[in-house]
Design a protein around this motif. Structure first.
Motif, short mmCIF file in Angstrom:
data_model
loop_
_atom_site.label_atom_id
_atom_site.label_comp_id
_atom_site.label_asym_id
_atom_site.label_seq_id
_atom_site.Cartn_x
_atom_site.Cartn_y
_atom_site.Cartn_z
N LEU A 43 0.66 -0.84 -0.23
CA LEU A 43 -0.10 0.26 -0.08
C LEU A 43 0.96 1.15 -0.09
O LEU A 43 1.69 1.91 1.09
CB LEU A 43 -0.83 -0.24 1.46
CG LEU A 43 -1.99 -0.94 1.48
CD1 LEU A 43 -2.13 -1.73 1.01
CD2 LEU A 43 -3.34 -0.23 2.60
N GLN A 44 0.43 1.96 -0.93
CA GLN A 44 0.93 3.54 -1.19
C GLN A 44 0.41 4.51 -0.52
O GLN A 44 -1.01 5.15 -0.83
CB GLN A 44 1.82 3.70 -2.74
CG GLN A 44 2.79 2.66 -3.21
CD GLN A 44 4.30 2.65 -1.91
OE1 GLN A 44 4.22 3.71 -1.99
NE2 GLN A 44 4.57 1.50 -2.18
N PHE A 45 0.91 4.77 0.68
CA PHE A 45 -0.73 6.33 1.23
C PHE A 45 -0.32 7.33 0.24
O PHE A 45 0.66 8.43 0.13
CB PHE A 45 0.23 6.72 2.74
CG PHE A 45 -0.25 8.42 2.62
CD1 PHE A 45 0.30 9.46 3.20
CD2 PHE A 45 -1.46 7.57 3.46
CE1 PHE A 45 -0.18 10.15 3.61
CE2 PHE A 45 -2.03 8.88 3.85
CZ PHE A 45 -1.43 9.94 4.34
N LEU A 46 -2.00 7.92 0.07
CA LEU A 46 -1.89 9.23 -0.82
C LEU A 46 -2.32 10.19 0.05
O LEU A 46 -2.03 10.94 -0.18
CB LEU A 46 -3.05 8.60 -1.66
CG LEU A 46 -2.96 8.03 -2.90
CD1 LEU A 46 -4.46 7.35 -3.67
CD2 LEU A 46 -2.46 9.07 -3.85
N LEU A 47 -3.35 10.12 1.27
CA LEU A 47 -4.00 11.27 1.29
C LEU A 47 -4.43 10.80 2.72
O LEU A 47 -5.29 9.69 3.03
CB LEU A 47 -5.04 11.96 0.64
CG LEU A 47 -5.10 12.33 -0.61
CD1 LEU A 47 -5.59 12.57 -1.68
CD2 LEU A 47 -4.15 13.76 -0.49
N TRP A 48 -4.41 11.97 3.46
CA TRP A 48 -5.14 11.37 5.28
C TRP A 48 -5.55 13.01 5.44
O TRP A 48 -5.80 14.02 5.48
CB TRP A 48 -3.89 11.96 6.02
CG TRP A 48 -4.55 11.09 7.85
CD1 TRP A 48 -5.92 11.19 7.71
CD2 TRP A 48 -3.98 12.04 8.87
NE1 TRP A 48 -6.08 11.56 9.78
CE2 TRP A 48 -5.02 11.96 9.97
CE3 TRP A 48 -2.52 12.85 8.96
CZ2 TRP A 48 -4.37 12.04 11.11
CZ3 TRP A 48 -2.38 13.27 9.80
CH2 TRP A 48 -3.29 12.69 11.14
N GLY A 58 1.13 11.05 0.43
CA GLY A 58 1.83 10.59 0.12
C GLY A 58 2.60 11.49 -0.76
O GLY A 58 2.34 12.49 -1.64
N ASN A 59 4.07 10.80 -1.32
CA ASN A 59 4.39 10.96 -2.31
C ASN A 59 3.76 10.91 -3.73
O ASN A 59 4.63 10.18 -5.06
CB ASN A 59 6.11 10.36 -2.74
CG ASN A 59 6.94 11.09 -1.31
OD1 ASN A 59 6.58 12.19 -1.41
ND2 ASN A 59 7.58 9.63 -0.92
#
Lengths: 112, 112
Positions: A43-48, A58-59
């Motif tokens: 999982l690649q973190f996108l937004l919170w 995220g990047n």
């Protein structure tokens, strides 16, 4: 109690188009997270989002954006779609300081 | 960059055997969580262990945490075919503003 819901379940777009993905958190949860999971990868973190505000991203390039509505549901928008944007997009929600994230079933985006 | 790295990347065992997966991370953490993902769907939270805990049990799951080595292990005892899934560790770092970072996952196959 209903879990996290996401719509649509599948989405097929062509390169250059825009995609909008939606997420409804568990009732009472104020934080919403977006992740991208490309085939076979982690999982690649996108937004919170929390309380309507973007807390971190995220990047990912600016063409990945989103928002959180007053009812805490959230949208993820991906502009100028590229082939490599094809992935499973997962939304999760949590309540306040509770560290556990509860995940929705995901939206599978295919860019042709 | 990924905070957690799981090892092995893939594991195949016979039903009834034990499965052990490891997770290493880079920075100080508040807690570490393990999640399961069945075949490209949403993640399911399994267990959370805090930085001041060394071991935790939940049913057939046993999690250990060694903060001096910045590593954790997940043991699944008496595995079942239904345990076939990908397993991810997720760390909540101390400080910083991104709450949780996921590792790359271990793909477990339990052969009946």
């Amino acid at each position: 109690e209903a879990g996290v819901t996401q719509s649509p379940t599948h989405l097929i777009k062509t390169r250059g188009q825009q995609a909008t993905l939606r997420c409804s958190p568990i009732s009472g949860h104020t934080s919403v997270y977006w992740y991208q999971q490309a085939l076979g990868l982690g999982l690649q973190f996108l937004l919170w989002y929390d309380e309507g505000e973007e807390r971190n991203r995220g990047n990912f390039p600016p063409r990945f954006s989103g928002r959180q509505f007053p009812n805490y549901s959230s949208e993820l928008n991906v502009n100028a779609l590229e082939l490599e944007d094809s992935a499973l997009y997962l939304c999760a929600s949590s309540w306040g300081v509770d560290e556990t994230q509860y995940f929705g079933p995901g939206t599978r985006l295919l860019v042709l | 960059s990924q905070q957690g790295e799981e090892d092995p990347q893939a594991l195949s065992i016979q039903e009834g055997e034990n499965a052990t997966m490891n997770c290493s991370y880079k920075t100080s953490i508040n807690n570490l969580q393990w999640y399961r993902q069945n075949s490209g769907r949403g993640l399911v939270h399994l267990i959370l262990i805090r930085s001041n805990e060394r071991e935790k049990h939940s049913g057939r799951l046993r999690v250990t945490l060694d903060t001096s080595k910045k590593s954790s292990s997940l043991l699944i005892t008496a595995s079942r075919a239904a345990d076939t899934a990908s397993y991810f560790c997720a760390t909540e770092s101390r400080g910083g503003y991104q709450k949780v970072t996921f590792g790359t996952g271990t793909k477990l196959q339990v052969i009946p």
